[in-house]
Design an enzyme around this catalytic site. Sequence first.
Site, mmCIF file in Angstrom:
data_model
loop_
_atom_site.group_PDB
_atom_site.id
_atom_site.type_symbol
_atom_site.label_atom_id
_atom_site.label_comp_id
_atom_site.label_asym_id
_atom_site.label_seq_id
_atom_site.Cartn_x
_atom_site.Cartn_y
_atom_site.Cartn_z
ATOM 1 N N SER A 143 0.863 -1.186 0.000
ATOM 2 C CA SER A 143 0.000 0.000 0.000
ATOM 3 C C SER A 143 0.895 1.230 0.000
ATOM 4 C CB SER A 143 -0.845 -0.003 1.279
ATOM 5 O OG SER A 143 -1.476 1.247 1.460
ATOM 6 N N TYR A 156 -2.546 -0.950 10.323
ATOM 7 C CA TYR A 156 -2.494 -1.204 8.877
ATOM 8 C C TYR A 156 -1.138 -0.756 8.317
ATOM 9 C CZ TYR A 156 -4.017 -1.213 3.972
ATOM 10 O OH TYR A 156 -4.128 -1.449 2.618
HETATM 11 N N1 LIG Z 1 -8.524 -0.694 -1.912
HETATM 12 C C1 LIG Z 1 -7.530 0.100 -1.586
HETATM 13 O O1 LIG Z 1 -7.659 1.329 -1.532
HETATM 14 C C2 LIG Z 1 -6.185 -0.472 -1.286
HETATM 15 C C3 LIG Z 1 -5.096 0.413 -1.267
HETATM 16 C C4 LIG Z 1 -3.839 -0.087 -0.981
HETATM 17 C C5 LIG Z 1 -3.659 -1.429 -0.726
HETATM 18 N N2 LIG Z 1 -4.746 -2.270 -0.746
HETATM 19 C C6 LIG Z 1 -4.513 -3.678 -0.441
HETATM 20 O O2 LIG Z 1 -4.974 -4.456 -1.514
HETATM 21 C C7 LIG Z 1 -5.420 -5.722 -1.048
HETATM 22 C C8 LIG Z 1 -6.825 -5.998 -1.560
HETATM 23 O O3 LIG Z 1 -7.661 -4.938 -1.105
HETATM 24 P P1 LIG Z 1 -9.142 -4.720 -1.650
HETATM 25 O O4 LIG Z 1 -9.389 -3.273 -1.577
HETATM 26 O O5 LIG Z 1 -9.359 -5.460 -2.907
HETATM 27 O O6 LIG Z 1 -9.944 -5.396 -0.450
HETATM 28 P P2 LIG Z 1 -11.392 -6.105 -0.446
HETATM 29 O O7 LIG Z 1 -12.218 -5.617 -1.556
HETATM 30 O O8 LIG Z 1 -11.895 -5.984 0.945
HETATM 31 O O9 LIG Z 1 -10.996 -7.615 -0.718
HETATM 32 C C9 LIG Z 1 -10.219 -8.315 0.228
HETATM 33 C C10 LIG Z 1 -10.041 -9.731 -0.246
HETATM 34 O O10 LIG Z 1 -9.341 -10.456 0.784
HETATM 35 C C11 LIG Z 1 -10.067 -11.646 1.072
HETATM 36 N N3 LIG Z 1 -9.890 -12.057 2.459
HETATM 37 C C12 LIG Z 1 -10.125 -11.315 3.568
HETATM 38 N N4 LIG Z 1 -9.914 -12.065 4.667
HETATM 39 C C13 LIG Z 1 -9.542 -13.300 4.238
HETATM 40 C C14 LIG Z 1 -9.213 -14.507 4.885
HETATM 41 N N5 LIG Z 1 -9.212 -14.620 6.231
HETATM 42 N N6 LIG Z 1 -8.890 -15.583 4.148
HETATM 43 C C15 LIG Z 1 -8.908 -15.504 2.777
HETATM 44 N N7 LIG Z 1 -9.201 -14.386 2.106
HETATM 45 C C16 LIG Z 1 -9.535 -13.300 2.826
HETATM 46 C C17 LIG Z 1 -11.525 -11.285 0.768
HETATM 47 O O11 LIG Z 1 -12.271 -12.429 0.448
HETATM 48 P P3 LIG Z 1 -13.334 -13.172 1.405
HETATM 49 O O12 LIG Z 1 -13.995 -12.118 2.217
HETATM 50 O O13 LIG Z 1 -14.218 -13.854 0.404
HETATM 51 O O14 LIG Z 1 -12.499 -14.122 2.182
HETATM 52 C C18 LIG Z 1 -11.354 -10.425 -0.478
HETATM 53 O O15 LIG Z 1 -11.278 -11.248 -1.625
HETATM 54 C C19 LIG Z 1 -5.320 -5.657 0.478
HETATM 55 O O16 LIG Z 1 -4.117 -6.241 0.906
HETATM 56 C C20 LIG Z 1 -5.292 -4.156 0.762
HETATM 57 O O17 LIG Z 1 -4.630 -3.850 1.962
HETATM 58 C C21 LIG Z 1 -5.997 -1.816 -1.018
#
Ligand SMILES: NC(=O)c1ccc[n+]([C@@H]2O[C@H](COP(=O)([O-])OP(=O)(O)OC[C@H]3O[C@@H](n4cnc5c(N)ncnc54)[C@H](OP(=O)(O)O)[C@@H]3O)[C@@H](O)[C@H]2O)c1
Length: 256
Positions: A143, A156
Site C-alpha cells: 500500500s 495497517y
Molecule cells: N482498496 C484500496 O484502496 C487499497 C489500497 C492499498 C492497498 N490495498 C490492499 O490491496 C489488497 C486488496 O484490497 P481490496 O481493496 O481489494 O480489499 P477487499 O475488496 O476488501 O478484498 C479483500 C479480499 O481479501 C479476502 N480475504 C479477507 N480475509 C480473508 C481470509 N481470512 N482468508 C482468505 N481471504 C480473505 C476477501 O475475500 P473473502 O472475504 O471472500 O475471504 C477479499 O477477496 C489488500 O491487501 C489491501 O490492503 C488496497
Amino acid sequence: MSLAGKTIIITGASKGIGERACRVFAQAGASVVGVARGREELENLQESIVADGLDFTYSVIDLVAPDAPEHLAALMKRRVPDVFINNAGATRPAAFQDVTVEDFDAIMRLNLKAGFFASQAAVKAMIAGPKSDQTRSVIHMSSMLGRVALPGRAVYAATKHALEGLTKAMALDLAPERIRVNSICPTYIETPLTRPLMENQAFRAFVSERMPLSTPEQPIGHVGDLDGALLYLSDSSLSDLVTGTNIVVDGGWGAQ
Ligand SMILES: NC(=O)c1ccc[n+]([C@@H]2O[C@H](COP(=O)([O-])OP(=O)(O)OC[C@H]3O[C@@H](n4cnc5c(N)ncnc54)[C@H](OP(=O)(O)O)[C@@H]3O)[C@@H](O)[C@H]2O)c1
C-alpha cells in the site's frame, strides 16, 4: 506478453483488487487460481471468466484458520505457481491510542502472518516443482501506507511497512532460486474495502486534496489502475531483473 500457460495463484480473489487481477491474468492467457473465503463470489467469478473461454479455478481457504497452511500446501503442490500474489488484506481504522489487542491481532494475522506463510507455501512449491528457465515471481499487495502513514492507520501501516521489509528480505533469500519478489503500493482504490470510507464526504475531500492526479470524476483509483504493475511484475520477459523493490501507484500522493 508471455503469461500464456503460466499458473498464477492470487489470494483475496473474491472481490476488489484480487477479483480484477484474476480477470486480467486470465485474459493474458494464464491459468489462474483464486483463493478466498467467499465460495459464492468465487463461483460467480469462475462462471464469468470461464464463459469467456479463459482458465480460472478457485480454492476456498480462510487464510487465518489453523488449517490454512495444510490447505495451502496441498493447493500449491497440485498447482505449482509461476506467480504468487499475496493480496488478501483488511483494515480496522482506529487512532493508535484506541487500538485494541483484538484489532491488532486480527490485522497482523491476516495482512502479515497469513501473507508471510502463504508466500512461504508458494515459494516451497516453486523450489520443489519442475525447474524453469524463467524467473518466478511473488508479489505482495502492499500500500502507499507501506511508505507513508495517515492518522488512524497505525496497525495497517505497520503491516504494510513490514511487507516492504519482507519484500527486500525475501528477494535476497530467493534470488539464488531465481524467484523475484516485489510489491505494489497503491493509493486508495475503489473496492469493497474502501467503499465505507469514501461514503464519508470529508474523507473524499481529503483524498482529492492529497492526491495530485485525483479528479472530480475519479477522486480515487480504479482497480484497473493496477493492471500494468501486476502484469509487468508477473511477466519475466518484462521484469526479469526486477526484485526487492516496489511499484508505487499512488497518483502522486507520496511525492509531497
Ligand atoms: N482498496 C484500496 O484502496 C487499497 C489500497 C492499498 C492497498 N490495498 C490492499 O490491496 C489488497 C486488496 O484490497 P481490496 O481493496 O481489494 O480489499 P477487499 O475488496 O476488501 O478484498 C479483500 C479480499 O481479501 C479476502 N480475504 C479477507 N480475509 C480473508 C481470509 N481470512 N482468508 C482468505 N481471504 C480473505 C476477501 O475475500 P473473502 O472475504 O471472500 O475471504 C477479499 O477477496 C489488500 O491487501 C489491501 O490492503 C488496497
